[in-house]
Scaffold this motif. Sequence first.
Motif, PDB file in Angstrom:
ATOM      1  N   GLU A  49       0.775  -1.236   0.000  1.00 10.67           N
ATOM      2  CA  GLU A  49       0.000   0.000   0.000  1.00 10.67           C
ATOM      3  C   GLU A  49       0.810   1.293   0.000  1.00 10.67           C
ATOM      4  N   ALA A  50       2.088   1.247   0.311  1.00 18.46           N
ATOM      5  CA  ALA A  50       2.881   2.479   0.413  1.00 18.46           C
ATOM      6  C   ALA A  50       2.920   3.222  -0.923  1.00 18.46           C
ATOM      7  N   MET A  51       2.653   4.512  -0.846  1.00 19.86           N
ATOM      8  CA  MET A  51       2.735   5.379  -2.020  1.00 19.86           C
ATOM      9  C   MET A  51       3.767   6.479  -1.804  1.00 19.86           C
ATOM     10  N   ASP A  52       4.489   6.395  -0.709  1.00 16.05           N
ATOM     11  CA  ASP A  52       5.503   7.377  -0.352  1.00 16.05           C
ATOM     12  C   ASP A  52       6.693   6.602   0.221  1.00 16.05           C
ATOM     13  N   VAL A  53       7.871   6.845  -0.308  1.00 13.80           N
ATOM     14  CA  VAL A  53       9.050   6.115   0.147  1.00 13.80           C
ATOM     15  C   VAL A  53       9.298   6.318   1.640  1.00 13.80           C
ATOM     16  N   GLN A  54       8.819   7.423   2.177  1.00 14.61           N
ATOM     17  CA  GLN A  54       8.975   7.653   3.618  1.00 14.61           C
ATOM     18  C   GLN A  54       8.243   6.582   4.432  1.00 14.61           C
ATOM     19  N   ASP A  55       7.129   6.096   3.914  1.00 15.27           N
ATOM     20  CA  ASP A  55       6.415   5.025   4.611  1.00 15.27           C
ATOM     21  C   ASP A  55       7.234   3.735   4.607  1.00 15.27           C
ATOM     22  N   LEU A  56       7.899   3.449   3.511  1.00 14.70           N
ATOM     23  CA  LEU A  56       8.775   2.268   3.477  1.00 14.70           C
ATOM     24  C   LEU A  56       9.874   2.414   4.518  1.00 14.70           C
ATOM     25  N   ARG A  57      10.487   3.581   4.541  1.00 10.35           N
ATOM     26  CA  ARG A  57      11.590   3.831   5.478  1.00 10.35           C
ATOM     27  C   ARG A  57      11.136   3.766   6.929  1.00 10.35           C
ATOM     28  N   ARG A  58       9.963   4.287   7.203  1.00  9.09           N
ATOM     29  CA  ARG A  58       9.458   4.408   8.575  1.00  9.09           C
ATOM     30  C   ARG A  58       8.958   3.084   9.149  1.00  9.09           C
ATOM     31  N   TYR A  59       8.393   2.215   8.303  1.00  9.77           N
ATOM     32  CA  TYR A  59       7.724   1.024   8.833  1.00  9.77           C
ATOM     33  C   TYR A  59       8.411  -0.299   8.512  1.00  9.77           C
ATOM     34  N   LEU A  60       9.311  -0.319   7.558  1.00 14.32           N
ATOM     35  CA  LEU A  60      10.033  -1.554   7.221  1.00 14.32           C
ATOM     36  C   LEU A  60      11.440  -1.481   7.796  1.00 14.32           C
ATOM     37  N   ASN A  61      12.008  -2.634   8.047  1.00 13.44           N
ATOM     38  CA  ASN A  61      13.359  -2.713   8.597  1.00 13.44           C
ATOM     39  C   ASN A  61      14.213  -3.555   7.650  1.00 13.44           C
ATOM     40  N   GLY A  62      15.298  -2.955   7.148  1.00 11.60           N
ATOM     41  CA  GLY A  62      16.148  -3.620   6.162  1.00 11.60           C
ATOM     42  C   GLY A  62      16.676  -4.972   6.582  1.00 11.60           C
ATOM     43  N   PRO A  63      17.265  -5.107   7.778  1.00 14.07           N
ATOM     44  CA  PRO A  63      17.750  -6.421   8.200  1.00 14.07           C
ATOM     45  C   PRO A  63      16.623  -7.438   8.439  1.00 14.07           C
ATOM     46  N   MET A  64      15.438  -6.967   8.803  1.00 11.46           N
ATOM     47  CA  MET A  64      14.327  -7.883   9.072  1.00 11.46           C
ATOM     48  C   MET A  64      13.679  -8.385   7.779  1.00 11.46           C
ATOM     49  N   LEU A  65      13.691  -7.582   6.736  1.00 13.88           N
ATOM     50  CA  LEU A  65      12.985  -7.945   5.506  1.00 13.88           C
ATOM     51  C   LEU A  65      13.411  -9.309   4.945  1.00 13.88           C
ATOM     52  N   PRO A  66      14.700  -9.609   4.814  1.00 15.54           N
ATOM     53  CA  PRO A  66      15.066 -10.940   4.318  1.00 15.54           C
ATOM     54  C   PRO A  66      14.645 -12.076   5.261  1.00 15.54           C
ATOM     55  N   VAL A  67      14.553 -11.777   6.537  1.00 12.62           N
ATOM     56  CA  VAL A  67      14.161 -12.790   7.519  1.00 12.62           C
ATOM     57  C   VAL A  67      12.714 -13.224   7.297  1.00 12.62           C
ATOM     58  N   VAL A  68      11.847 -12.277   6.982  1.00 11.97           N
ATOM     59  CA  VAL A  68      10.422 -12.589   6.849  1.00 11.97           C
ATOM     60  C   VAL A  68       9.959 -12.731   5.401  1.00 11.97           C
ATOM     61  N   TRP A  69      10.803 -12.416   4.449  1.00 16.29           N
ATOM     62  CA  TRP A  69      10.405 -12.296   3.048  1.00 16.29           C
ATOM     63  C   TRP A  69       9.608 -13.485   2.526  1.00 16.29           C
ATOM     64  N   ARG A  70      10.074 -14.682   2.738  1.00 21.66           N
ATOM     65  CA  ARG A  70       9.407 -15.873   2.195  1.00 21.66           C
ATOM     66  C   ARG A  70       8.069 -16.165   2.868  1.00 21.66           C
ATOM     67  N   ARG A  71       7.816 -15.554   3.998  1.00 19.99           N
ATOM     68  CA  ARG A  71       6.565 -15.790   4.714  1.00 19.99           C
ATOM     69  C   ARG A  71       5.498 -14.736   4.403  1.00 19.99           C
ATOM     70  N   LEU A  72       5.838 -13.773   3.575  1.00 20.43           N
ATOM     71  CA  LEU A  72       4.897 -12.707   3.260  1.00 20.43           C
ATOM     72  C   LEU A  72       4.003 -13.085   2.093  1.00 20.43           C
ATOM     73  N   PHE A  73       2.719 -12.798   2.245  1.00 17.12           N
ATOM     74  CA  PHE A  73       1.749 -12.994   1.173  1.00 17.12           C
ATOM     75  C   PHE A  73       1.638 -11.669   0.436  1.00 17.12           C
ATOM     76  N   LEU A  74       2.253 -11.612  -0.745  1.00 19.85           N
ATOM     77  CA  LEU A  74       2.344 -10.362  -1.500  1.00 19.85           C
ATOM     78  C   LEU A  74       1.809 -10.548  -2.913  1.00 19.85           C
ATOM     79  N   PRO A  75       1.307  -9.475  -3.519  1.00 20.46           N
ATOM     80  CA  PRO A  75       1.010  -9.563  -4.945  1.00 20.46           C
ATOM     81  C   PRO A  75       2.284  -9.952  -5.702  1.00 20.46           C
TER      82      PRO A  75
END
Length: 112
Positions: A63-89
């Motif tokens: 849903e993010a339409m502003d890169v600031q939302d990506l920066r504010r709510y996602l965590n770079g080191p955590m993303l690869p940890v959870v990536w395969r468990r995410l249900f994404l388009p």
Amino acid sequence: MAEKRVLYSEQRPYLVADSLDELVGPTVGLVELPLRLDWSEQGTYNLDEPCELNLMYEVVLSEAMDVQDLRRYLNGPMLPVVWRRLFLPQRVRELWEVRFPELADAVGFLGL
């Protein structure tokens, strides 16, 4: 002859960060997403619960339409940890994996 059905998720513009290092969002505690990202009844996520952390990442990535939302709510080191468990388009997954091939190779951790 039947027309090929085009899904909204295949044409919608999605944001991708320039770098995983810029994603400095929280990995623990309660996070309340603004209505522009999450207009569901949930809205607040307990990141100490792996299922809720995953769900919040799914919402932000989709849903993010502003890169600031990506920066504010996602965590770079955590993303690869959870990536395969995410249900994404599929398109979201492809865009992020093209930019960050390490996500495509991510295995994650059993605890998350």
